[in-house]
Design an enzyme around this catalytic site. Structure first.
Site, short mmCIF file in Angstrom:
data_model
loop_
_atom_site.label_atom_id
_atom_site.label_comp_id
_atom_site.label_asym_id
_atom_site.label_seq_id
_atom_site.Cartn_x
_atom_site.Cartn_y
_atom_site.Cartn_z
N ASN A 36 79.17 29.79 -42.97
CA ASN A 36 77.75 30.11 -42.83
C ASN A 36 77.17 30.43 -44.20
OD1 ASN A 36 79.30 32.53 -42.70
ND2 ASN A 36 77.64 33.63 -41.72
N ILE A 37 75.94 30.02 -44.38
CA ILE A 37 75.23 30.23 -45.65
C ILE A 37 73.87 30.83 -45.31
CG2 ILE A 37 74.32 29.13 -47.73
CD1 ILE A 37 76.38 26.82 -47.18
N GLU A 38 73.67 32.08 -45.71
CA GLU A 38 72.44 32.78 -45.34
C GLU A 38 71.41 32.70 -46.47
OE1 GLU A 38 73.70 36.69 -44.07
OE2 GLU A 38 74.47 35.85 -42.17
N CYS A 47 74.62 27.87 -39.85
CA CYS A 47 75.90 28.35 -39.31
C CYS A 47 77.05 27.50 -39.86
CB CYS A 47 75.91 28.22 -37.79
SG CYS A 47 74.74 29.29 -36.95
N GLU A 49 79.38 26.00 -38.24
CA GLU A 49 79.61 24.77 -37.46
C GLU A 49 78.73 23.63 -37.95
OE1 GLU A 49 79.11 27.84 -36.37
OE2 GLU A 49 79.82 28.14 -34.32
N CYS A 80 76.03 29.43 -31.51
CA CYS A 80 74.62 29.63 -31.15
C CYS A 80 74.10 28.38 -30.45
CB CYS A 80 73.78 29.96 -32.39
SG CYS A 80 73.37 28.52 -33.40
N CYS A 83 73.70 25.18 -32.65
CA CYS A 83 74.96 24.49 -32.96
C CYS A 83 75.50 23.73 -31.75
CB CYS A 83 76.00 25.48 -33.48
SG CYS A 83 75.64 26.06 -35.15
N1 THU Z 1 77.01 32.30 -37.27
C1 THU Z 1 77.79 31.18 -37.47
O1 THU Z 1 77.94 30.72 -38.61
N2 THU Z 1 78.38 30.61 -36.39
C2 THU Z 1 78.36 31.12 -35.14
O2 THU Z 1 78.97 30.54 -34.24
C3 THU Z 1 77.59 32.33 -34.85
C4 THU Z 1 76.75 32.85 -35.95
C5 THU Z 1 76.42 32.95 -38.44
C6 THU Z 1 74.96 32.74 -38.67
C7 THU Z 1 74.59 33.98 -39.48
O3 THU Z 1 74.86 33.72 -40.85
C8 THU Z 1 75.55 35.03 -38.99
O4 THU Z 1 76.59 34.36 -38.33
C9 THU Z 1 74.94 36.05 -38.06
O5 THU Z 1 74.23 35.43 -37.05
#
Ligand code: THU
Length: 131
Positions: A36-38, A47, A49, A80, A83
């Protein structure tokens, strides 16, 4: 699962602190990982995935078997909604492996996670009947 754990180390999650790694297994045996990259404007966050599957498709792979996702949560991390749709469109009804912090695995078919999915066929039906 190992590739997903390695990818989690590259997670960039300064806002949530929730680090996720994913690894997508292609039918040819290749593994595409993602984290994941915020982004500071949160909605632009991606996310793990989707990072993994966009990498795979952009590399030319279109056939997949399974995806493993791991976080540091003792509970299993479900994907989510966004995804689920992206994976269903681009990978179809693959196995989704949720791996918790202890390394236990829960496997679900994607169509269990996203029943009655919208898809390309829905668009094709209206295209045929349009005047
Ligand atoms: N996130 C994912 O990368 N994959 C998931 O299946 C659930 C959520 C990440 C998105 C965000 O960066 C962090 O988790 C919190 O929601």
């Amino acid at each position: 699962m190992k590739a997903a754990r390695l990818a989690k180390r590259r997670a960039y999650a300064p806002y949530s602190g929730f680090r996720v790694g994913a690894a997508l297994l292609a039918s040819d045996g290749r593994i595409y990982s993602g984290c994941n990259i915020e982004i500071s404007t949160f909605a632009l966050t991606i996310c793990a995935e989707r990072t993994a599957i966009f990498k795979a498709v952009s590399e030319g792979d279109r056939n997949f078997k399974a995806i493993a996702v791991v976080s540091d949560d003792p509970e299993y991390t479900p994907p989510c909604g966004a995804c689920r749709q992206v994976l269903m469109d681009l990978a179809g009804n693959i196995d989704f492996l949720m791996v918790n912090k202890a390394g236990n695995v829960k496997i679900m078919k994607l169509n269990k996670l996203l029943p009655h999915a919208f898809g390309q066929r829905n668009l094709e039906r209206t295209r045929r009947t349009k005047t």
